[in-house]
Design a protein around this motif. Sequence first.
Motif, short mmCIF file in Angstrom:
data_model
loop_
_atom_site.label_atom_id
_atom_site.label_comp_id
_atom_site.label_asym_id
_atom_site.label_seq_id
_atom_site.Cartn_x
_atom_site.Cartn_y
_atom_site.Cartn_z
N GLY A 40 0.80 -1.29 0.10
CA GLY A 40 -0.11 -0.02 -0.17
C GLY A 40 0.79 1.22 0.00
N LEU A 41 2.09 1.11 -0.17
CA LEU A 41 2.90 2.47 -0.54
C LEU A 41 2.49 3.40 -1.76
CD1 LEU A 41 6.54 1.02 0.54
CD2 LEU A 41 4.52 1.52 2.08
N LYS A 42 2.72 4.53 -1.32
CA LYS A 42 2.78 5.67 -2.56
C LYS A 42 3.69 5.95 -3.27
CE LYS A 42 -1.65 5.73 -1.22
NZ LYS A 42 -2.80 5.03 -2.26
N GLU A 43 4.94 5.66 -2.71
CA GLU A 43 6.21 5.97 -3.32
C GLU A 43 7.22 4.98 -2.92
OE1 GLU A 43 7.04 10.40 -5.00
OE2 GLU A 43 7.72 10.42 -2.81
N LEU A 44 8.39 4.84 -3.96
CA LEU A 44 9.45 3.70 -3.70
C LEU A 44 10.45 4.55 -4.53
CD1 LEU A 44 10.35 0.68 -3.13
CD2 LEU A 44 9.48 0.29 -5.28
N VAL A 45 11.68 4.59 -3.53
CA VAL A 45 12.83 4.66 -4.02
C VAL A 45 13.79 3.42 -4.27
CG1 VAL A 45 15.23 6.16 -3.98
CG2 VAL A 45 12.69 7.09 -3.31
N ILE A 46 14.54 3.29 -5.65
CA ILE A 46 15.22 2.31 -5.88
C ILE A 46 16.75 2.76 -5.47
CG2 ILE A 46 16.19 0.68 -7.56
CD1 ILE A 46 13.27 -0.07 -6.62
N GLN A 78 2.03 3.95 -11.84
CA GLN A 78 1.34 5.19 -11.38
C GLN A 78 -0.19 5.25 -11.28
OE1 GLN A 78 3.28 8.06 -13.66
NE2 GLN A 78 5.14 8.34 -12.16
N PRO A 79 -0.75 4.54 -12.45
CA PRO A 79 -2.23 4.51 -12.37
C PRO A 79 -2.92 3.71 -11.36
CG PRO A 79 -1.11 4.06 -14.77
CD PRO A 79 -0.13 4.09 -13.76
N GLN A 80 -1.87 3.00 -10.67
CA GLN A 80 -2.25 1.96 -9.39
C GLN A 80 -2.21 2.66 -8.34
OE1 GLN A 80 -1.71 -2.54 -10.01
NE2 GLN A 80 -0.26 -1.84 -11.70
N GLY A 81 -1.34 3.67 -8.23
CA GLY A 81 -1.18 4.86 -7.18
C GLY A 81 0.28 4.61 -6.60
N LEU A 82 1.06 4.01 -7.15
CA LEU A 82 2.65 3.82 -6.90
C LEU A 82 3.67 4.70 -7.74
CD1 LEU A 82 4.67 2.78 -5.03
CD2 LEU A 82 4.83 0.65 -6.42
N ASN A 83 4.29 5.51 -7.28
CA ASN A 83 5.61 6.01 -7.94
C ASN A 83 6.56 5.69 -7.49
OD1 ASN A 83 6.39 8.33 -9.58
ND2 ASN A 83 7.03 9.39 -8.16
N ILE A 84 7.50 5.54 -8.70
CA ILE A 84 8.89 4.79 -8.47
C ILE A 84 10.00 5.75 -8.87
CG2 ILE A 84 10.42 2.71 -9.03
CD1 ILE A 84 7.90 1.46 -10.20
N LEU A 85 10.85 6.06 -8.00
CA LEU A 85 12.01 7.13 -8.03
C LEU A 85 13.37 6.13 -8.33
CD1 LEU A 85 11.06 9.64 -5.53
CD2 LEU A 85 10.30 9.70 -8.07
N LEU A 86 14.23 6.77 -9.16
CA LEU A 86 15.48 6.14 -9.43
C LEU A 86 16.12 7.14 -8.34
CD1 LEU A 86 17.66 4.41 -10.48
CD2 LEU A 86 17.66 5.94 -12.49
N GLY A 87 17.01 6.18 -7.26
CA GLY A 87 18.19 7.08 -6.51
C GLY A 87 19.16 6.20 -6.54
N VAL A 88 20.15 6.75 -5.91
CA VAL A 88 21.57 6.28 -5.71
C VAL A 88 21.92 6.36 -4.18
CG1 VAL A 88 23.98 6.08 -6.14
CG2 VAL A 88 22.17 6.33 -7.99
N GLU A 89 22.52 5.35 -3.56
CA GLU A 89 22.72 5.61 -2.24
C GLU A 89 24.30 5.84 -2.38
OE1 GLU A 89 23.08 3.66 2.25
OE2 GLU A 89 22.73 2.45 0.61
N SER A 90 24.85 6.94 -2.33
CA SER A 90 26.05 7.24 -3.01
C SER A 90 27.11 7.10 -1.77
CB SER A 90 26.38 8.85 -3.34
OG SER A 90 25.89 9.78 -2.28
#
Length: 255
Positions: A40-46, A78-90
């Motif tokens: 049920g998350l709305k946002e996810l960072v890889i 996104q139409p299902q309510g989840l936004n995926i973001l591209l990140g880096v753990e520098s």
Amino acid sequence: MIKVLGDYHTHTIYSSGYKDVGTHAVGTIRDNAEAALKKGLKELVISDHGPGHYLYGVRKKNIPIMREEIDRLNEEFQPQGLNILLGVESNIIGIDGRLDVDDEVLEQIDFLTMGYHYGATPRRIVDGFYLYILNPLTKIFRLGRKRIRDINTEAYIKALEKYPIDMISHPGSKAEINIVEVARAAAKTGTALEISSKHSELSVESIKLLLNEDVKYLVNSDAHRPEDIGNVENAIYKAREAKLPLDRIKNIELL
């Protein structure tokens, strides 16, 4: 009751280091996205490890591939309510605050995390000496501990001044820092501090030191398996124990 809105620290098989496919984390981007949607998350960072880590850093050539994959998956999720973001753990690779990301990487990602990890390739020999030799030694022998803590703290602050850092991952874990000074610098740049469910820092004691500091927080899983995504109960427990007002945690909602 608490609803977790997002997990901003998750890893995938792209944390591979010198290998083509990594075993440091076991899920694909799609696996993580499906797990986040199920929770049920709305946002996810890889947020795979920075390219400067030989054993489990993301290979720089894979970042455009990840960018394309995430853009494609967002059309589905996104139409299902989840936004995926591209990140880096520098990784911090210099006592001058240098990170293992360049402008080319920064232009492709949505979310920049800064962390300290053993095993990242230092910028110079002197950086390796202070960051990766003296840090573990002072934990064992204590001699010079204040000096190395000051060096670490200055490196964190200089990195905040140099880069558009969105979050500091597990601040104070593995490398001791003056958490109050780092928090004050982070507040100036709008950078969140992570309360990790996986790592010891931020600890209850560290959070208590920051109760009067105007800094924001994120609670994260640091998931290396899809099934761990969104599991932030330990982080929330630490926040409660420290009596941190939960409205200062930006990725949860109080119901």
